[in-house]
Write a protein that holds these residues in place. Structure first.
Motif, short mmCIF file in Angstrom:
data_model
loop_
_atom_site.label_atom_id
_atom_site.label_comp_id
_atom_site.label_asym_id
_atom_site.label_seq_id
_atom_site.Cartn_x
_atom_site.Cartn_y
_atom_site.Cartn_z
N LEU A 262 -24.01 25.25 -16.86
CA LEU A 262 -23.51 26.04 -17.98
C LEU A 262 -22.19 26.68 -17.57
O LEU A 262 -21.89 26.85 -16.38
N ARG B 63 -31.90 28.19 -15.74
CA ARG B 63 -31.18 28.03 -17.01
C ARG B 63 -29.77 27.50 -16.80
O ARG B 63 -29.32 26.63 -17.56
N PRO C 132 -37.24 31.83 -4.43
CA PRO C 132 -37.07 33.22 -3.98
C PRO C 132 -35.65 33.51 -3.48
O PRO C 132 -35.24 34.66 -3.46
N GLY C 133 -34.91 32.46 -3.12
CA GLY C 133 -33.56 32.69 -2.58
C GLY C 133 -32.46 32.58 -3.62
O GLY C 133 -31.29 32.50 -3.24
N VAL C 134 -32.81 32.61 -4.93
CA VAL C 134 -31.77 32.42 -5.95
C VAL C 134 -30.64 33.45 -5.76
O VAL C 134 -30.89 34.62 -5.53
N GLY C 135 -29.41 32.96 -5.85
CA GLY C 135 -28.26 33.83 -5.71
C GLY C 135 -27.76 33.94 -4.27
O GLY C 135 -26.64 34.37 -4.03
N SER C 136 -28.59 33.54 -3.31
CA SER C 136 -28.17 33.56 -1.90
C SER C 136 -27.48 32.23 -1.58
O SER C 136 -27.10 31.47 -2.47
N SER D 227 -25.18 32.71 -13.87
CA SER D 227 -25.63 34.03 -13.41
C SER D 227 -26.05 33.94 -11.95
O SER D 227 -26.17 32.86 -11.38
N SER D 228 -26.33 35.09 -11.35
CA SER D 228 -26.79 35.09 -9.97
C SER D 228 -28.31 35.10 -9.87
O SER D 228 -28.87 35.04 -8.79
N THR D 229 -29.01 35.17 -11.02
CA THR D 229 -30.47 35.30 -10.96
C THR D 229 -31.23 34.23 -11.73
O THR D 229 -32.45 34.16 -11.61
N PHE D 230 -30.58 33.39 -12.53
CA PHE D 230 -31.33 32.46 -13.37
C PHE D 230 -30.69 31.07 -13.31
O PHE D 230 -30.16 30.56 -14.30
N GLN E 145 -43.02 32.78 -6.27
CA GLN E 145 -42.28 32.58 -5.03
C GLN E 145 -43.09 31.90 -3.93
O GLN E 145 -42.69 31.92 -2.77
N ASP F 284 -42.24 29.24 -11.55
CA ASP F 284 -43.14 30.38 -11.39
C ASP F 284 -42.77 31.50 -12.36
O ASP F 284 -43.04 32.66 -12.10
N PHE F 285 -42.17 31.13 -13.49
CA PHE F 285 -41.67 32.13 -14.43
C PHE F 285 -42.77 32.72 -15.31
O PHE F 285 -42.55 33.74 -15.95
#
Lengths: 276, 276, 276
Positions: free
Chosen positions: A128, A138, A80-84, A132-135, A52, A18-19
């Protein structure tokens, strides 16, 4: 054992997110893949999933995956829960592999296909080096998809998961009461066509019955039927049709049924099929 | 000498333009490439750069290029000066090649990577036989990118350029005065997230300080912080976060920070980081 | 005989539709292709053709095809008549193959290139096993394109068609009466630039004549001329220019000529070229 491996010649990686395409995010994911598995054939399913909207993404994936060759690796990021604490998973089901968040994206796959393996993406050797906590598209999902397409066994990706414990959306099947079918809109497509959760093979009488009515809660009734869009004159009225996805739909020729009828994803709809 | 050559097996060509996808322009560029270097793997970064916004394009490229494999040829066409006297260039910097107009698109690359070669695209042998005055993406940049990816040395492309003479955008780094950091918005992403020019590694105290305020000129203050989007309740308020690009950002969960705050590309922003 | 065959190494399949990228339809077509001809290089021309606008699609294809390598298979699906009795065809013309509905999409191709073969897609062996009434892009055109790219002769695809019997759009060439040229807008591009049906080589005096006026029916006159977009100061006024497609156009720098002038596809326009 029915355990396909991706083609080593030109494995397909199909990406859905959904980017949107306005930033470089999707391109970056492809760059990561090309660096790991240069021979991969990367195909976009879509990147314009409503942001989302996991149920909509799940349906788009369900309508698409069985048209891809055996061994295709699907990398799906509507998250929507990325990083959680939601899990990141890889699933081998039927002839394909699926990589993404454990949030219900793969509900239809799990319903329709035998699961050969499910793994938590707990092995950082296939991510990688900096996550990161948001992507995670990648940093985790693209590299894991690339390694799977390159032939690394799914068992390397992390710890075993019980397939029955994977997240699933609460997707109710339609219910038939005599001549009535209580159903839901499970997708609104790009043209505003409304797709119901009624599989076409379950209503062989749809186009043969003397009368069919589709009734929305506000009382709006659709009773025209068309076998294809160009059939009949273009009177601007909505009609019932068999969608190419294999489900019953409601459309307006050269128009937007969702807007005309004020109907959204999830709306209830009742079909009344007259006995002949 | 650190002088990479593109993979002869399946060289990557990454394309970025502001052409949009509504016409056939991007497809035509790919057709030209396929005719010259059939084995190339063409990847889109994005084609929805805000039209003629060179600073935005430069930033998107900067956030993307280091995720692509060594040898990737970047063909970048955001070119408000097409047809005028602005130069058309190819640059070999770090492990990659960059092809496009000499208008500042490669500013970050030139700051971050050692330049091995820079050439004016003055050799018509590597252009299409007819060069229009309005579509150098098709007539010059796509074919030059394809020839580079196919292994033709950059020195063949035209006359030598002094790298220090290449056009650069005037990108100010943030300035720190005690507890204050004066910064700028250098990118507004597809979701309306505001990306500042403050590299995350330069503010290790961002999430540990007792208090951080981000102050916009009109007096609007953002003082919430989140490590990831799904953290905490969704109160609809903007917050400070670490963007996946590696820079400090301002976002609204399920919302558009740029619209909510009325902030655009280039806006000044001051961070005040309390000492612990 | 001038009868090209697609490269067996990495044949190009170029796809153009009006499906948009919001659903998975285009991705599904690519999945079908990858399953039949894994080595194909799939290139998107565009998927944002104005829905069901066959004349616009025909023009975009005409502006693009000759930049693709010999042997390219074009799969074109702008198909308001899907499911009706309109024919589904494959045409080998010039150095390329064209697959799609017989509705005029290939009008310019048929005008510009010698036709080597035209076939009705009547052989179901080269379609998906189930053919829907609404998605021939997936069920017929994508698989036929993939088989052609894979080297199956076009003669296998179905029964012979007389090329002169194929559908053609009624595209009038411009007419010159002394100093006047009566023309039409045959395309409005993504930036709102207006493309006329006047080929640039037919008006060598366009930029040399002392005065040129382009007159729209409502009386609006455009008399500025520019060789390229960045020429002169940006006064926000429309100007006549040579479009990269090879036709005379009307544009506004950093603006939208179609909106400013209230002009749409098909509008008449008269050019008056002063004799020197």
């Amino acid at each position: 054992m029915n355990s396909p491996i991706p083609s080593q010649i030109r494995p397909v990686i199909a990406i859905m997110t959904d980017f949107g395409l306005g930033d470089g995010d999707v391109g970056i994911m492809k760059g990561v893949i090309a660096g790991i598995t240069p021979q991969a054939h990367i195909i976009d399913i879509t990147h314009d999933v409503t942001p989302q909207n996991v149920p909509s993404a799940a349906w788009i994936l369900a309508s698409a995956y069985h048209f891809f060759p055996a061994g295709t690796v699907f990398v799906c990021v509507v998250d929507p829960g990325v990083g959680s604490s939601r899990g990141a998973i890889a699933v081998q089901a039927g002839d394909w592999f699926f990589v993404g968040p454990d949030n219900g994206l793969f509900t239809y796959i799990l319903q329709e296909q035998p699961v050969h393996a499910a793994r938590l993406l707990s092995n950082p050797a296939y991510h990688l080096s900096y996550v990161s906590s948001t992507f995670h598209g990648r940093d985790i999902f693209a590299p894991v998809g690339a390694y799977l397409a390159g032939g690394i066994p799914i068992t390397e990706m992390g710890t075993h998961l019980d397939p029955t414990a994977l997240q699933r959306l609460n997707i109710e099947p339609p219910t038939r009461r005599g001549t009535d079918i209580d159903a839901r809109i499970i997708h609104v497509d790009n043209f505003g066509n409304l797709i119901t959760n009624i599989p076409l093979p379950t209503v062989p009488d749809l186009f043969d019955a003397s009368k069919v009515q589709a009734i929305f809660p506000a009382g709006r009734v659709v009773d025209r039927r068309r076998r294809f869009f160009a059939e009949g004159s273009d009177d601007g009225q909505p009609f019932i049709y068999g969608d190419s996805s294999g489900y019953v739909g409601i459309a307006v020729r050269n128009g937007n049924a969702a807007k005309m009828l004020g109907v959204r994803f999830g709306a209830p709809i009742t079909f009344v099929i007259a006995s002949k």
